[in-house]
Each structure stands twice: as structure tokens, then as C-alpha cells.
Design an enzyme around this catalytic site. Sequence first.
Site, mmCIF file in Angstrom:
data_model
loop_
_atom_site.group_PDB
_atom_site.id
_atom_site.type_symbol
_atom_site.label_atom_id
_atom_site.label_comp_id
_atom_site.label_asym_id
_atom_site.label_seq_id
_atom_site.Cartn_x
_atom_site.Cartn_y
_atom_site.Cartn_z
ATOM 1 N N GLU A 47 1.634 -27.818 -19.944
ATOM 2 C CA GLU A 47 2.532 -27.762 -21.099
ATOM 3 C C GLU A 47 3.950 -27.384 -20.639
ATOM 4 O O GLU A 47 4.113 -26.543 -19.758
ATOM 5 C CB GLU A 47 1.994 -26.700 -22.058
ATOM 6 C CG GLU A 47 2.826 -26.426 -23.293
ATOM 7 C CD GLU A 47 2.230 -25.314 -24.139
ATOM 8 O OE1 GLU A 47 2.691 -25.118 -25.275
ATOM 9 O OE2 GLU A 47 1.288 -24.631 -23.660
ATOM 10 N N LYS A 118 2.575 -30.879 -30.609
ATOM 11 C CA LYS A 118 1.724 -29.711 -30.845
ATOM 12 C C LYS A 118 1.720 -29.331 -32.326
ATOM 13 O O LYS A 118 2.779 -29.161 -32.941
ATOM 14 C CB LYS A 118 2.220 -28.542 -29.989
ATOM 15 C CG LYS A 118 1.323 -27.311 -29.960
ATOM 16 C CD LYS A 118 1.908 -26.302 -28.972
ATOM 17 C CE LYS A 118 1.035 -25.054 -28.811
ATOM 18 N NZ LYS A 118 1.618 -24.121 -27.828
ATOM 19 N N CYS A 151 -2.498 -26.527 -25.629
ATOM 20 C CA CYS A 151 -2.671 -25.071 -25.641
ATOM 21 C C CYS A 151 -3.352 -24.530 -26.900
ATOM 22 O O CYS A 151 -4.545 -24.649 -27.062
ATOM 23 C CB CYS A 151 -1.316 -24.394 -25.397
ATOM 24 S SG CYS A 151 -1.451 -22.719 -24.715
#
Length: 522
Positions: A47, A118, A151
Amino acid sequence: MNRILSYKAAAVQFEPELGKVEENRLRMIEFANKAAKLGAKLIVFPEMATSGYVWKNREEISPFVETIPGKTTSILTDICLSNDCYIVTGLPEVDSNGSYYNSAVLVGPEGVIGTYRKTHMFSADPLWAREGKDETPVYDTPIGKIAMLICMDAMYFEPSRIAVLKGADIIAFPTNWVGKGGNKPPSNTWRLRAKENELYWIASNRCGTERGAHFTGGSGVIDPTGEVLECLITGEGIVIQEITVSTSRENRLLKCRKPYAYQELLLNPYLWKEGETRALSDSVSFDVLCLSLNSFPTLQAFEQYVQSYLKKCKFNTENRLLVVSEISFDNDQSIDLKEYQNLLSDIAENYGLFIVSSYSDSTYSNRIPISFIVGPEGCMGQYQQVHKGEIEDSSFLVVELPFLRVGLLTGFDAQFPESYRVLAKLGADLVAVSTNQEIPFEAWAQKIRAYENDVALAIAAPITAVNSMIFLHSEVSIESSQADQSLYHLFIPKMVSKARERSFLRRLNHHLYDLLVEEIQK
């Protein structure tokens, strides 16, 4: 047409330097070429690999955001073209409106194949980035159907479930996973997401520290059973492993899903603090006892055994919950369910208890378990197992006791993340699982499901199964062994109050989850 694809997948673990985009790109080129020379056809970077992660605000990160396509994707496309491979990386994206996103991009020999923004933010993200607005995309490539998550997305089961419902074979997972000494990589959360969706999970985490944040490393390749095939715990390097993807694989768990029972997944009951419109029971101390049993010759033998055991028990409060493993009898005898419930109700009255148990009723051809809770005045509620059940409108059940809201699950239903989430949305403070020894239980998986749903957990399994446990996040963690007939813990008010904060459930993005309640064409 069925295709079986075997190739090497690689996760790159390195430590980007904050704000040094050119230097970070050069290191990515070095790692990508090395992984390709080792034979990798899919290469995943962490990331925010180009820029570093911990930014204070939009102004600070603004010199380092980039478009997709852009300079980074152009560099990676050249590598893919030269090596006939595919690369996924994280980077800070700016769109045509000037909005910033924490994004991942999939690049191949033909250029940019797709992006993902995300959707579930960690603490540093909202200081500069918007949430992504689209449910998890899946991209069909010559090496399989690939989804990307980033994540914190892994802390919620919904994004990866949607990916597999869309046909994903692989989740490429750029992450900056943080943690302290107890958070040992590779994360069991990654393993659970792979296992419950029966797909490959390629996790690329960074290492090192940045502005006080410690990153755990643990990059790895995880197979569809949740097993870690290869990983790198600390330092920089490349994890590379052969994977085999079948485009016509049969997903056992997905076949058992019951979308009609999942409508609560789309609700947001914790947008406001509980108690405003739905009254809460007073926070008081209570006892939880999980009793592990094996089979009995008769119902009367069961009654004598339990009565004898309870006479020796010393409880600390008058608020008592007993969870009993699924009852079974020698030579596969059958009993009347109502007779069993009445017997437990008599025991509940004698000892001031509420009792959860289950029984596989022979009324149904497949002996589908029925879970129930009784009190001194009789049965307070029951439900037939939803997954692999025979009642098409069977639904999950939460029962309100004077001191606690209890959600019920059979052992098989507890294999599905949807089950836990629905019970949490229905207000459960504790999930009680009465199961048999045929269900393959793994403590680490059930603990994660309790943790990510802000609930306590009490599981009672037969002694031989060694699967009983009592758990609540960082407060309680007790597991059975072969020598344990029972597990006990006293819950005090602050423990349940912590669960009722619903810190995880408040951050769900319900508008992205529509696919979870749709019937998927087989």
C-alpha cells in the site's frame, strides 16, 4: 471452458521512504525485475508504495499524488511488457476533480487493467483521502480473475466476500499493516479471508517504522484453505510461491450461502449510540459456563450427569448463562426435542440458569441441528440451522435475557461470517454456539469473527472435539483442552460496555454490500 493455471505469484516487502517518490519507484523497478527473473507472473507491492503512508493532511501529500494512468503505471507497464507479467501496487491517486484516494492499480503488458480505491479507512487515511465509492471490482486476466483490496478492507468480511461472489480467484492485497508485539505476522485475518472465500490471498506489507507507526511485515502467499505457503516476517525481500488456479473450481461454502437470511447486513443500527430508541438491559455482572459433553445412553443419564455437575458449581452472580454442547446419544438414538427442552427448563429453574443447547432433530432428513435457549419458564426461542437447512425461511435468532442479549448459532452456521454479522446487527452482546464434533472448528478463526463484530463468544463442543472457548477481545480468552470438561468466566459490566461501543460495526460501508443479499446464478 475449464482452465487450470499454474504460475508463480510474488509479494514484495520493502520500506518506502516518506515523500521520496523517485527513489521509491527506482526500488520498485529493482524488485519487480528481480521477481520477474525468478519467474513471477503476478507481483504485488505494498500500500502507498510510491509515497509512504503516514500523512498529516491533503496539503502535505499533494506533491506526491498522481493520476492513473500516470508515471508509475507507465513504468510498471514497461516492466510487464518486457517480462510478460502483471503487477499490483498501492499509490496515492488524484482524480479529475482533484479528490485524493488511497488506491491500488493492476497493470499488465497492455497497460492499466483496473483500479481499486480503498473503501474501509484506517486512522491516517481520512486526513487526506476520500473513501472509494464502488464495491470490489474483479478483473479477468490471462492469469485468472483478480480483485484488489487494501489493508483495513480485510478487517471487514464484506469486500472479499463480494470479490469471490463476482468470481475472483485471487485477491492482491497491498497493505501497511501495523501492530505491536502481539500482532504476529502473517495476520490470521488475511488467512481467514482466504479460507472463508476459498481463494488465494497475495499480501504485500511494508516493513520498518514511519512517524511512530510500526509495520509488521509478514508478506505472504496464502492458499484457499488459509494456509500460509510462504512468508517473510521481517526485513525487505520477495516472497514467491507457485499457485494453481482452476477457473471452474467449486466453492463449497458459497454453495451453502442463504442470501434471503442476510438482509440485516444492509442495515446500520449503530449509526447512533444504542439506547436512544432501543432500550438496553442494565449492565450487570454475569456468569458464563460452557459445558463439554460426549454422548449418553439415555436422556435420563444426561439429566443425572448435568444435575450432578451443577451441584458442585460455584457461581458468582444470580445472572447465569450455561452453554451445553450439542446433545447426542449412543447408537444414534433419537429423542423428542420438546422433551429435551422441558428437561433443560427444569434444570434452569432448579439452578437459576438460562441454558443454550442444540439437537440434530431426526424430523428432518439430514438431521439438521436446531439451537435454542431455555429459562426457568420454558423455551425462550429456537432456530433451525440456516445453512444446509431444510426450512427456506429459517432466520437467525437473538434472545433478550434480563442481563444480556444472546445470539444463537449452530456449529455449521458459525463457519459463515454472515451469521456473526447478522447477529451483531440484531443486537447480540454474546454469541453462544452449541456444536458437535463433526464441525471443523478453529479457535483463531472464531476469535476474529467475534472481535470484528464487537461480541463476546461462548462455544460449547464435545470433550473430544477440544473446541470450546470463551472470548471477548482483549478481556477474555479461554480455550479447552482434553482435560477440560467445562470453561467458566465472570463477566463484569465494563466488559459488555466495551462490546456495546460497537467500534467496528460503526465503520461499515453498508451502501457497498448489496451483492451479499442477491441470489447468485450458479
